[in-house]
Design a protein around this motif. Structure first.
Motif, PDB file in Angstrom:
ATOM      1  N   UNK A 204       0.859  -1.185   0.000  1.00  0.00           N
ATOM      2  CA  UNK A 204       0.000   0.000   0.000  1.00  0.00           C
ATOM      3  C   UNK A 204       0.897   1.237   0.000  1.00  0.00           C
ATOM      4  N   UNK A 205       0.563   2.167  -0.871  1.00  0.00           N
ATOM      5  CA  UNK A 205       1.326   3.415  -0.964  1.00  0.00           C
ATOM      6  C   UNK A 205       0.346   4.575  -1.083  1.00  0.00           C
ATOM      7  N   UNK A 206       0.563   5.609  -0.270  1.00  0.00           N
ATOM      8  CA  UNK A 206      -0.314   6.781  -0.275  1.00  0.00           C
ATOM      9  C   UNK A 206       0.507   8.040  -0.480  1.00  0.00           C
ATOM     10  N   UNK A 207      -0.086   8.988  -1.207  1.00  0.00           N
ATOM     11  CA  UNK A 207       0.587  10.259  -1.480  1.00  0.00           C
ATOM     12  C   UNK A 207      -0.333  11.419  -1.137  1.00  0.00           C
ATOM     13  N   UNK A 208       0.232  12.399  -0.450  1.00  0.00           N
ATOM     14  CA  UNK A 208      -0.431  13.673  -0.183  1.00  0.00           C
ATOM     15  C   UNK A 208       0.437  14.754  -0.820  1.00  0.00           C
ATOM     16  N   UNK A 209      -0.104  15.469  -1.811  1.00  0.00           N
ATOM     17  CA  UNK A 209       0.701  16.406  -2.602  1.00  0.00           C
ATOM     18  C   UNK A 209      -0.095  17.691  -2.836  1.00  0.00           C
ATOM     19  N   UNK A 210       0.553  18.818  -2.607  1.00  0.00           N
ATOM     20  CA  UNK A 210      -0.070  20.115  -2.875  1.00  0.00           C
ATOM     21  C   UNK A 210       0.975  21.048  -3.457  1.00  0.00           C
ATOM     22  N   UNK A 211       0.696  21.564  -4.654  1.00  0.00           N
ATOM     23  CA  UNK A 211       1.581  22.520  -5.320  1.00  0.00           C
ATOM     24  C   UNK A 211       0.874  23.857  -5.445  1.00  0.00           C
ATOM     25  N   UNK A 212       1.478  24.891  -4.901  1.00  0.00           N
ATOM     26  CA  UNK A 212       0.875  26.225  -4.893  1.00  0.00           C
ATOM     27  C   UNK A 212       1.829  27.245  -5.497  1.00  0.00           C
ATOM     28  N   UNK A 213       1.292  28.382  -5.873  1.00  0.00           N
ATOM     29  CA  UNK A 213       2.116  29.471  -6.391  1.00  0.00           C
ATOM     30  C   UNK A 213       2.382  30.488  -5.281  1.00  0.00           C
TER      31      UNK A 213
ATOM     32  N   UNK B  93      -1.629  22.255  -8.439  1.00  0.00           N
ATOM     33  CA  UNK B  93      -2.271  20.949  -8.374  1.00  0.00           C
ATOM     34  C   UNK B  93      -2.514  20.589  -6.916  1.00  0.00           C
ATOM     35  N   UNK B  94      -3.742  20.168  -6.627  1.00  0.00           N
ATOM     36  CA  UNK B  94      -4.113  19.688  -5.292  1.00  0.00           C
ATOM     37  C   UNK B  94      -4.390  18.197  -5.394  1.00  0.00           C
TER      38      UNK B  94
ATOM     39  N   UNK C  78      -8.817  14.963   0.257  1.00  0.00           N
ATOM     40  CA  UNK C  78      -9.995  15.826   0.295  1.00  0.00           C
ATOM     41  C   UNK C  78     -10.362  16.354  -1.079  1.00  0.00           C
ATOM     42  N   UNK C  79      -9.384  16.364  -2.001  1.00  0.00           N
ATOM     43  CA  UNK C  79      -9.634  16.906  -3.338  1.00  0.00           C
ATOM     44  C   UNK C  79      -9.864  15.823  -4.387  1.00  0.00           C
ATOM     45  N   UNK C  80      -9.137  14.689  -4.301  1.00  0.00           N
ATOM     46  CA  UNK C  80      -9.201  13.688  -5.370  1.00  0.00           C
ATOM     47  C   UNK C  80      -9.620  12.309  -4.877  1.00  0.00           C
ATOM     48  N   UNK C  81      -9.890  12.158  -3.592  1.00  0.00           N
ATOM     49  CA  UNK C  81     -10.403  10.905  -3.072  1.00  0.00           C
ATOM     50  C   UNK C  81      -9.395   9.776  -3.097  1.00  0.00           C
TER      51      UNK C  81
END
Length: 760
Positions: free
Chosen positions: A460-469, A481-482, A486-489
């Motif tokens: 099992x592998x999980x990723x939490x990623x948030x790219x902001x300006x 990209x969110x 909470x954004x992509x399930x």
């Protein structure tokens, strides 16, 4: 190329003409490729191995140096020297430079898996041997590896006091040293301390005043081992180790590839409709810069980019000999890797493209193996648990105007108003993997042995990623990209389970020959894209659905021969393979973005290694790696065309050789002369196969002369690496379409020095 080969042939002829001494039986390296001690010629696997003495004779200084004398093995450094080097075996590689990914060619140190690509480059010191195994490895080793593995094994504590000290002085003010001391503490306890350091000035000239010369080195490493005989049948080995690199980034060369240029994102820098034009042009890049001196080891760099890599960890290996035919081994390890890397990506005297990567990786592994034997059977079963937590930060600034004052510090985070665009991403990736594996060898007769193995893996592998300006882009919610739950399930979770295995038949017609054939299946785990992810089309267009990457599956068909002849003075090992790849994890780079995607691929080729020792004084090694076909299917170009492409880091032909002759001295001791090197044909660094991403064929030759004292305690070596100062590429990154230039990463220039060693 022809001149270098002629020179090598002349030297070989001279050495052969002087070889007139009595014959000797060559020493065969003992390996543990099947988790028990065997002669390398008795293992039905395509193995290349180096003893600790050979490593010193060949002058290998770090883990990547083994590539030079390993047929079928190459490497690329997508982020320049000493930084996230990607090993390739038989064309199997992943040239991703992001810290959350793992290589399909696994690296082990003292039976502990190294998950971090940044942790795969390390100093070689106090090494007993190195084993390189080609093909899928999963029925005996803890982590499943589709392409093969390299295992580095340290010298263990012994029951006699002793040690050594080596000191080297070389070009670019290099000072390199290593030492080890073995101390028996009692009848049942022994300790071994090993230390190393390597420091040298930057060998690339920075023409910008006030900036330092990049491509320097400043590393230290150490290892403390404690061997404890708890009882007559139970032994414990504790291993604590650490290393640190603190230098300036390996800077690339600038190559203008498109005339004119235009602003970032301007249609004037789009690909021609034919997509076949991809060459150098007379103009500058979009930052109005062009490097014109033709020197591969000089440039104009406005940034002193940091390269800091720290790793440390510990392991406990417990071995219990239950009886004379059965043993239990438990290996528990904790590892940590940290990397901070900042690059002058635009390669010019003014700030243009300025990224900084910062990551921290925590890893825990537990392996338990039970093995045994009967008169006709050897077996091994085990369980393996792997857990890792990767935390990363990526900062990227783009200054279209080229403000020279905006990036004088490292890491580069000046005020937001100085940037046209500033991108910031933070991610966390958690992995939990559990596997059960085993292998059985059964002697059908005195000549035939059947080997079978299976492995079940659940991961099992999980990723939490948030790219902001932080500046410039003007995006809704300031978001590139969110990719959070909470954004992509459920896209943030990548679950997989698989069964892989191996079947092999060994035929030993006599004591000097082994013929084998095998079918094996290996899997590289599913994962995620990180790096520069953007669904707005500013840098690239990556949708949330493209972030997860499926696991890849490789089915290997292999035959091989191992043959000793000429009264033991010669060994010939040959192998041929066919690989059927499903869902190959291919890496593509476009604009400033990168993406891993799944496709199918086919590879075939083989290796040949010949070792000769016709006299007591002369030794020779010749190797060849051949990757005939390495075809990745359905690769889509930036313009939309779909074509089959040659896989990266897959040269068609590789040749390597070592020639060594030793003269005994009348007063005792000896002098040895050695000539070694390698040659390889063209290879691509980009799956698109654009001409600017292709390296020319090249060869690199090294020379050494060695004095050994009569008591074998002193050794003095004079050496020259890259004797003819070959200019050869180790990587490229193509920014033609967006910025009008190409990055070129070159290997080291000529490097000479002297090493003095003392052993007691």
């Amino acid at each position: 190329m022809v001149k270098e080969l002629v020179r090598a042939a002349v030297i070989a002829a001279v050495v052969w003409s002087q070889a007139a001494q009595a014959a000797q039986v060559m020493e065969e390296i003992i390996v543990t490729a099947q988790k028990r001690e065997q002669g390398m010629q008795d293992v039905g696997i395509a193995v290349t191995a180096f003893s600790g003495e050979q490593i010193k004779q060949l002058g290998f200084q770090n883990s990547i140096d083994i590539v030079a004398q390993t047929p079928g093995m190459t490497f690329g450094t997508p982020t320049a020297e000493g930084n996230n080097a990607n090993l390739a075996l038989r064309g199997i590689a992943l040239n991703d430079f992001n810290d959350n990914n793992e290589s399909p060619v696994a690296v082990y140190v003292d039976e502990v898996y190294v998950s971090a690509i940044a942790g795969a480059t390390f100093q070689l010191f106090d090494i007993e041997r190195v084993e390189i195994l080609r093909g899928p490895q999963g029925t005996l080793f803890g982590r499943n590896a589709s392409g093969g593995l390299a295992h580095f094994i340290s010298v263990k504590p012994g029951d006699e006091y002793g040690g050594y000290v080596d000191v080297s002085l070389g070009a670019n003010s290099q000072i390199k040293s290593e030492m080890a001391v073995n101390v028996p503490i009692s009848d049942r306890v022994a300790a071994r301390v090993s230390l190393a350091q390597n420091q040298f000035d930057g060998y690339v000239d920075n023409r910008v005043q006030g900036r330092d010369d990049p491509n320097d080195g400043d590393s230290i490493a150490g290892r403390l081992q404690l061997a404890i005989e708890l009882t007559d049948t139970v032994n414990l080995l504790l291993n604590y180790h650490g290393s640190q690199e603190d230098s300036l980034d390996g800077s690339w060369q600038h190559q203008a590839t498109k005339p004119g240029g235009g602003a970032f994102g301007d249609a004037s820098v789009a690909l021609p409709a034919s997509e076949d034009f991809w060459g150098t042009g007379p103009g500058n890049d979009v930052f109005a810069y062009r490097d014109t001196d033709g020197d591969p080891w000089a440039g104009d760099y406005d940034r002193d980019g940091p390269l800091e890599i720290q790793s440390y960890g510990g392991s406990a290996r417990l071995e219990w000999d239950i009886d004379s035919n059965m043993s239990l081994v438990s290996i528990t390890s904790i590892e940590n890797y940290h990397r901070l890397f900042g690059e002058d990506t635009d390669l010019g005297p003014f700030a243009g493209i300025v990224p900084t990567f910062d990551s921290d990786i925590d890893q825990f592994t537990q392996e338990i193996r039970l093995s045994g034997s009967t008169e006709r059977m050897r077996w091994l079963g085990g369980v393996y648990y792997f857990k890792s937590d990767v935390n990363g930060v990526i900062d990227l600034g783009v200054v279209a105007g080229g403000d020279a004052s905006s990036c004088r510090n490292s890491p580069c985070r000046p005020p937001a108003e100085t940037w046209d665009i500033f991108y910031h991403a933070a991610y966390d990736q958690d992995t939990d993997s559990f596997a059960v594996f085993g292998q059985v060898e059964y002697d059908l007769s005195e000549q035939f042995t059947l080997i079978g193995g299976l492995r079940y893996t659940d991961e099992q592998r999980e990723l939490d990623f948030l790219a902001t300006e932080l500046a410039g882009a003007g995006l809704p919610n300031d978001t590139f990209l969110d990719f959070r739950k909470s954004a992509v399930g459920d896209l943030t979770r990548n679950d997989s389970d698989n069964v892989t295995g191996k079947i092999e038949l060994d035929w030993t017609p006599n004591d000097d020959m082994l013929v084998y054939g095998s079918i094996a299946v290996g899997v590289k785990a599913a994962g995620f894209n990180t790096g520069l992810l953007d669904e707005n089309g500013i840098f690239n267009t990556v949708t949330p659905q493209q972030v997860p990457v499926d696991e890849e599956t490789l089915t290997s068909y292999e035959v091989g021969l191992k043959y000793a002849f000429w009264d033991g003075r010669a060994r010939l090992n040959a192998s041929a393979f066919y690989y059927d790849y499903k869902d190959f994890q291919a890496f593509a780079f476009a604009n400033l973005g990168q993406i891993i995607f799944n496709t199918d691929a086919t590879l075939n080729g083989g290796e040949l290694e010949l070792v000769l020792s016709p006299t007591d004084n002369f030794e020779a090694l010749f190797g060849m790696g051949w990757v005939n076909e390495a075809e990745a299917e359905d690769i889509q170009s930036p313009g939309g065309r779909v074509r089959d492409r040659r896989m990266v880091l897959a040269p068609e032909i590789q040749l390597n050789t070592v020639l060594r002759y030793t003269w005994p001295l009348p007063a005792g001791g000896s002098v040895a002369a050695q000539w070694d090197g390698f040659y390889q044909t063209e290879q691509y660094f980009d799956i698109q196969n654009h001409p600017v991403s292709e390296s020319d064929e090249y060869s690199v030759w090294n020379a050494k002369i060695v004095y050994n004292s009569p008591d074998d305690k002193w050794t003095i070596t004079g050496w020259v690496n890259n004797v003819f100062e070959e200019e050869y590429l180790v990587y490229t990154f193509d920014f033609t379409a967006s910025f009008g230039y190409n990055q070129l990463g070159y290997g080291r220039p000529r490097w000479a020095g002297v090493t003095a060693a003392y052993r007691w």
